[in-house]
Design a protein around this motif. Structure first.
Motif, PDB file in Angstrom:
ATOM      1  N   UNK A 104       0.993  -1.166   0.082  1.00 17.18           N
ATOM      2  CA  UNK A 104      -0.119   0.009  -0.080  1.00 17.18           C
ATOM      3  C   UNK A 104       1.014   1.266  -0.149  1.00 17.18           C
ATOM      4  N   UNK A 105       1.939   1.127   0.602  1.00 17.50           N
ATOM      5  CA  UNK A 105       2.909   2.312   0.561  1.00 17.50           C
ATOM      6  C   UNK A 105       4.229   2.149  -0.522  1.00 17.50           C
ATOM      7  N   UNK A 106       4.025   1.142  -1.429  1.00 13.47           N
ATOM      8  CA  UNK A 106       5.100   1.346  -2.034  1.00 13.47           C
ATOM      9  C   UNK A 106       4.908   1.181  -3.476  1.00 13.47           C
ATOM     10  N   UNK A 107       5.702   1.740  -4.397  1.00 13.92           N
ATOM     11  CA  UNK A 107       5.602   1.637  -6.010  1.00 13.92           C
ATOM     12  C   UNK A 107       6.903   1.274  -6.482  1.00 13.92           C
ATOM     13  N   UNK A 108       7.046   0.513  -7.488  1.00 11.08           N
ATOM     14  CA  UNK A 108       8.400   0.012  -8.029  1.00 11.08           C
ATOM     15  C   UNK A 108       8.445   0.503  -9.577  1.00 11.08           C
ATOM     16  N   UNK A 109       9.701   0.590  -9.839  1.00 18.67           N
ATOM     17  CA  UNK A 109      10.015   0.906 -11.322  1.00 18.67           C
ATOM     18  C   UNK A 109      11.134  -0.065 -11.585  1.00 18.67           C
ATOM     19  N   UNK A 110      10.949  -0.849 -12.570  1.00 23.50           N
ATOM     20  CA  UNK A 110      11.754  -2.003 -13.252  1.00 23.50           C
ATOM     21  C   UNK A 110      11.563  -2.229 -14.718  1.00 23.50           C
ATOM     22  N   UNK A 111      12.691  -1.681 -15.375  1.00 25.52           N
ATOM     23  CA  UNK A 111      12.459  -2.176 -16.964  1.00 25.52           C
ATOM     24  C   UNK A 111      12.417  -3.583 -17.479  1.00 25.52           C
ATOM     25  N   UNK A 112      13.221  -4.186 -16.607  1.00 20.55           N
ATOM     26  CA  UNK A 112      13.150  -5.798 -16.866  1.00 20.55           C
ATOM     27  C   UNK A 112      11.831  -6.511 -16.685  1.00 20.55           C
ATOM     28  N   UNK A 113      11.326  -6.709 -17.902  1.00 24.69           N
ATOM     29  CA  UNK A 113       9.869  -7.279 -17.648  1.00 24.69           C
ATOM     30  C   UNK A 113       9.708  -8.603 -16.757  1.00 24.69           C
ATOM     31  N   UNK A 114      10.836  -9.334 -16.798  1.00 25.23           N
ATOM     32  CA  UNK A 114      10.669 -10.630 -16.101  1.00 25.23           C
ATOM     33  C   UNK A 114      10.627 -10.341 -14.819  1.00 25.23           C
ATOM     34  N   UNK A 115      11.526  -9.492 -14.376  1.00 24.58           N
ATOM     35  CA  UNK A 115      11.453  -8.963 -12.661  1.00 24.58           C
ATOM     36  C   UNK A 115      10.119  -8.205 -12.533  1.00 24.58           C
ATOM     37  N   UNK A 116       9.854  -7.383 -13.269  1.00 23.86           N
ATOM     38  CA  UNK A 116       8.641  -6.343 -13.028  1.00 23.86           C
ATOM     39  C   UNK A 116       7.349  -7.230 -12.764  1.00 23.86           C
ATOM     40  N   UNK A 117       7.086  -8.424 -13.671  1.00 23.02           N
ATOM     41  CA  UNK A 117       6.263  -9.427 -13.390  1.00 23.02           C
ATOM     42  C   UNK A 117       5.876 -10.039 -11.938  1.00 23.02           C
ATOM     43  N   UNK A 118       7.341 -10.294 -11.493  1.00 22.37           N
ATOM     44  CA  UNK A 118       7.538 -10.895 -10.164  1.00 22.37           C
ATOM     45  C   UNK A 118       6.779 -10.006  -8.947  1.00 22.37           C
ATOM     46  N   UNK A 119       7.462  -8.435  -9.227  1.00 17.91           N
ATOM     47  CA  UNK A 119       6.920  -7.848  -8.222  1.00 17.91           C
ATOM     48  C   UNK A 119       5.464  -7.466  -8.401  1.00 17.91           C
ATOM     49  N   UNK A 120       4.863  -7.575  -9.527  1.00 10.81           N
ATOM     50  CA  UNK A 120       3.508  -7.251  -9.845  1.00 10.81           C
ATOM     51  C   UNK A 120       2.609  -8.368  -9.244  1.00 10.81           C
ATOM     52  N   UNK A 121       3.426  -9.584  -9.266  1.00 10.07           N
ATOM     53  CA  UNK A 121       2.471 -10.773  -8.674  1.00 10.07           C
ATOM     54  C   UNK A 121       2.693 -10.530  -7.268  1.00 10.07           C
ATOM     55  N   UNK A 122       3.405  -9.786  -6.597  1.00  9.72           N
ATOM     56  CA  UNK A 122       3.832  -9.776  -5.246  1.00  9.72           C
ATOM     57  C   UNK A 122       2.732  -8.786  -4.829  1.00  9.72           C
ATOM     58  N   UNK A 123       2.113  -8.092  -5.589  1.00 11.05           N
ATOM     59  CA  UNK A 123       0.984  -7.174  -5.238  1.00 11.05           C
ATOM     60  C   UNK A 123       1.558  -5.711  -5.324  1.00 11.05           C
ATOM     61  N   UNK A 124       2.767  -5.421  -6.015  1.00 14.23           N
ATOM     62  CA  UNK A 124       3.256  -3.903  -5.891  1.00 14.23           C
ATOM     63  C   UNK A 124       2.912  -3.205  -7.363  1.00 14.23           C
ATOM     64  N   UNK A 125       2.435  -2.087  -7.446  1.00 18.44           N
ATOM     65  CA  UNK A 125       2.329  -1.481  -8.787  1.00 18.44           C
ATOM     66  C   UNK A 125       3.690  -1.128  -9.099  1.00 18.44           C
ATOM     67  N   UNK A 126       4.090  -1.906 -10.670  1.00 16.27           N
ATOM     68  CA  UNK A 126       5.178  -1.750 -10.901  1.00 16.27           C
ATOM     69  C   UNK A 126       5.268  -1.191 -12.389  1.00 16.27           C
ATOM     70  N   UNK A 127       6.188  -0.131 -12.591  1.00 13.08           N
ATOM     71  CA  UNK A 127       6.200   0.253 -14.020  1.00 13.08           C
ATOM     72  C   UNK A 127       7.455  -0.217 -14.761  1.00 13.08           C
ATOM     73  N   UNK A 128       7.183  -1.143 -15.853  1.00  8.30           N
ATOM     74  CA  UNK A 128       8.342  -1.644 -16.528  1.00  8.30           C
ATOM     75  C   UNK A 128       8.832  -0.692 -17.476  1.00  8.30           C
ATOM     76  N   UNK A 129       9.255   0.199 -16.939  1.00 10.04           N
ATOM     77  CA  UNK A 129       9.932   1.369 -17.973  1.00 10.04           C
ATOM     78  C   UNK A 129      11.327   1.918 -17.392  1.00 10.04           C
TER      79      UNK A 129
END
Ligand code: DWN
Length: 384
Positions: A104-129
């Motif tokens: 609820x308190x965190x947002x992630x930025x990660x351009x590598x889509x393989x890893x961005x998908x992991x944090x999304x699955x963990x429940x974090x809003x992740x920008x893969x850019x």
């Protein structure tokens, strides 16, 4: 003025572990390092297009060692001690840090889509850019500003670093803190750790250079410390206050000036030490092989890619490399094409070149009953 001081020759992408079919299309570039006499920033001469390095095939997973998992757990506990801050992490990799923070308190930025998908699955809003001012504006529109922006081993990967710092200013609220850590130039110089220079590391920071760049982006450095990770890191704490740097920051800048990190002569001396390190390693490996002994690699790190390619160390010397990362196993190391295999319970070899030297303590303790010796090049070529 930018002055080139080190040439590490033709190098592949350090983290691009490949299959035999991919050998013929492998990408190489000239790995040279330069010093900017104005900003005092040490950077690569030739940048590789970021999309070539940071994409859905990115192999390095930050959770690979207990040392790093513990480090990020402790960092998260520390940042949480500021209350329940709203945190933006730039370069969240496989979530090893952000996984310790409430989604609820965190947002992630990660351009590598393989890893961005992991944090999304963990429940974090992740920008893969990639981290840019445009992305910063978009994030502010969608989430407002943040109390803390945290980045570990990420800022030094960003080629237009001034723009990246400007972008952090956009997302950080006025009382916010910008905390980031990367390999420390002073440790690189002291340890002749030239393998910290590779395609992904666009820059290796000193405080002197960061003082200049952060000031241009509206930040002052209010604290520094030195995590014992990745062979010696520098962690910067910056805020938007228009105030004097505290004593600890100015005294560390004084130490850097004592090591002459602001002068090209320091880097020329370092380059001579690097050339000697290469000759010493080649001499040692040749001697070991002439005695009929065998050598393997321990840890298929990005850093070891630099060493193997610069020192022309291929399967004539290193039979194979053991590595715990599933995505690297069954593949070949970039450039020199040494096979990578999973570690066995009992490692049989005469010598192991310590590619993962930054985890020396963890590895020596894990291998305390070994019947082989380690070879390391840090701080100089030696047998452990
Ligand atoms: O900035 C970067 C840093 C943080 O990580 C990146 N650009 C890429 C990467 O650099 P690296 O590949 O040099 O990172 P490490 O953390 O030194 O890689 C360690 C490697 O060694 C991993 O592939 C895992 C392996 N390993 C192992 O096989 N046995 C590690 C340990 C501790 C072990 O016991």
């Amino acid at each position: 003025m930018k002055i080139e001081f080190l040439n590490l020759g033709k190098q592949p992408l350090a983290n691009s572990f490949l299959t035999q079919e991919q050998f013929k299309n492998e990408f190489f570039f000239d790995l040279k390092v330069q010093f900017d006499t104005n900003t005092k920033l040490v950077s690569l001469v030739n940048f590789v297009p970021p999309e070539k390095m940071f994409n859905e095939d990115y192999a390095y997973s930050s959770s690979c060692s207990k040392t790093m998992a513990d480090h990020f757990f402790n960092t998260a506990q520390y940042l949480m001690s500021y209350g329940s801050p709203k945190i933006l992490e730039i370069g969240s990799n496989d979530g090893v840090f952000i996984g310790n923070v409430d989604p609820k308190n965190a947002v992630a930025v990660e351009p590598c889509a393989n890893f961005a998908n992991i944090t999304r699955r963990m429940g974090y809003t992740t920008y893969d850019q990639f981290w840019t001012e445009d992305l910063a504006q978009q994030i502010v529109k969608e989430h407002g500003t943040f109390d803390i922006v945290y980045a570990a081993n990420c800022m030094c990967h960003i080629q237009d670093i001034q723009q990246a710092f400007n972008a952090v200013n956009i997302v950080l609220n006025d009382a916010g803190r910008f905390i980031f850590e990367d390999p420390y130039l002073l440790e690189v110089i002291k340890n002749s750790a030239y393998d910290q220079f590779y395609d992904e590391h666009a820059h290796i920071f000193s405080i002197i250079s960061l003082y200049n760049l952060l000031k241009n982006a509206g930040f002052r450095i209010y604290h520094v410390d030195f995590p014992n990770t990745h062979g010696g890191s520098l962690r910067i704490y910056a805020d938007k206050r228009n105030a004097q740097e505290p004593e600890k920051v100015s005294s560390q800048i004084g130490i850097e000036l004592g090591y002459k990190l602001d002068q090209i002569s320091t880097y020329e001396t370092f380059a001579s030490a690097v050339r000697k390190s290469k000759l010493d390693l080649q001499f040692l490996l040749k001697n070991i092989k002439s005695e009929g002994k065998n050598i393997i690699g321990y840890g298929a790190t990005s850093k070891s890619t630099v060493i193997y390619n610069y020192c022309q160390t291929d399967t004539k010397y290193i039979d194979y490399i053991i590595d715990t990362t599933p995505a690297k196993q069954g593949k070949y190391s970039p450039g020199v094409h040494i096979p990578i295999v999973p570690p066995t319970k009992h490692i049989t070899c005469d010598y192991a070149f310590l590619g993962a030297w930054n985890y020396k303590n963890e590895i020596l303790s894990k291998e305390k009953n070994r019947d082989f010796s380690f070879i390391t090049h840090v701080p100089r070529i030696m047998i452990i």
